[in-house]
Design a protein around this motif. Structure first.
Motif, short mmCIF file in Angstrom:
data_model
loop_
_atom_site.label_atom_id
_atom_site.label_comp_id
_atom_site.label_asym_id
_atom_site.label_seq_id
_atom_site.Cartn_x
_atom_site.Cartn_y
_atom_site.Cartn_z
N ALA A 1 39.97 27.43 51.63
CA ALA A 1 39.93 28.81 51.14
C ALA A 1 38.83 28.92 50.09
O ALA A 1 38.79 28.15 49.13
N VAL A 2 37.91 29.87 50.30
CA VAL A 2 36.79 30.05 49.38
C VAL A 2 36.62 31.54 49.07
O VAL A 2 35.61 32.17 49.42
N PRO A 3 37.60 32.14 48.38
CA PRO A 3 37.50 33.58 48.08
C PRO A 3 36.37 33.87 47.10
O PRO A 3 35.97 33.00 46.31
N GLY A 4 35.90 35.10 47.16
CA GLY A 4 34.82 35.53 46.27
C GLY A 4 34.02 36.62 46.97
O GLY A 4 34.03 37.78 46.57
N HIS A 5 33.32 36.24 48.02
CA HIS A 5 32.62 37.23 48.84
C HIS A 5 33.63 38.21 49.42
O HIS A 5 33.46 39.43 49.33
N THR A 6 34.67 37.68 50.03
CA THR A 6 35.87 38.44 50.39
C THR A 6 37.07 37.62 49.95
O THR A 6 36.97 36.43 49.68
N LEU A 7 38.24 38.26 49.94
CA LEU A 7 39.44 37.54 49.51
C LEU A 7 39.97 36.63 50.60
O LEU A 7 40.70 35.67 50.31
N ASP A 8 39.63 36.92 51.87
CA ASP A 8 40.16 36.12 52.98
C ASP A 8 39.22 35.02 53.43
O ASP A 8 39.52 34.31 54.39
#
Length: 259
Positions: free
Chosen positions: A108-115
């Motif tokens: 999980a790598v949120p930031g650009h989008t939450l998903d």
């Protein structure tokens, strides 16, 4: 190891195809447009599309999913998000999936989008990462949904992977990213040399990807937020010295948005 092929799409997207030479099966990554994939498959009829891997919900990454699924019967894996139509296997952080007999870790790598999720294969000699729109060559994604804290933590998670990890991101942003990196660190020789190489590649219409994590650590300002030169540049641009690496990241990300 699968073979990686980049299919250009839209203005600056890449749809990555992963080919298994043993089974002649193909996985497509973030097919925002079905046509480049269908065209490639028609020219290589010995291959069969078996899987689609999605990193996040933006239309330029998902727009071709339903067409490809209807045409080939492939299975679709992607983030747990009900707005993405056609997903057969929703994925979350820490999941392990098997593709072409290789174990792949879901991050999980949120930031650009939450998903947003990324896919990492810890191959003993050739680890690789599908980073979507989180980590780019020379840059990172805009913060459309997540916070600077989330994106910085996501980038740090990716930075902790092996230095020899090959990174397959999904946009041809390298030249503009490195022009910004040069503005942040004008005395960084690695950035200067890399930008010259990339400018030559783009002048000839050639792709600048993939990249490696080791190269990103030397030339990508968003992975260098603890460096004194990057902190100093952030301070000069924002008017105050950032108190932490996260604040440095937030300052240069905001700077990049208007660069």
């Amino acid at each position: 190891m699968p073979q990686f092929i980049a299919l250009p799409a839209f203005q600056d997207n890449y749809i990555w195809l992963l080919l298994d030479e043993t089974t002649l099966q193909v996985a497509a990554v973030d097919p925002g447009d079905a046509q480049p994939v269908i065209t490639w498959l028609s020219r290589h009829p010995e291959y069969q599309l078996c899987t689609i891997l999605l990193t996040h919900h933006h239309p330029d990454h998902t727009g071709g999913v339903l067409t490809l699924k209807a045409a080939t019967g492939c299975k679709v894996w992607g983030p747990t998000n009900d707005t993405i139509k056609g997903i057969d296997r929703p994925l979350e952080d820490g999941f392990q999936i098997c593709l072409f007999e290789q174990e792949i870790q879901v991050l999980a790598v949120p930031g650009h989008t939450l998903d947003h999720i990324a896919y990492f294969c810890d191959h003993p000699s050739d680890p690789w990462l599908l980073s979507g729109d989180t980590l780019f060559a020379g840059g990172c994604g805009r913060l459309f949904e997540g916070s600077a804290e989330q994106m910085y933590a996501s980038l740090q998670k990716l930075a902790a992977l092996p230095d020899n990890t090959t990174i397959y991101c999904t946009h041809e942003y390298t030249q503009s990213n490195l022009q910004f990196a040069r503005a942040v660190e004008p005395d960084n020789l690695d950035i200067k040399v890399r930008l010259e190489v990339v400018e030559d590649l783009r002048r000839d219409g050639r792709i600048t990807l993939p990249t490696t994590l080791a190269l990103e650590k030397r030339t990508n300002p968003f992975l260098r937020c603890e460096d004194s030169h990057v902190r100093g540049a952030a301070a000069s641009h924002s008017g105050s010295m950032p108190a932490s690496a996260v604040q440095t990241f937030a300052a240069i990300r905001a700077w990049k948005d208007t660069f």
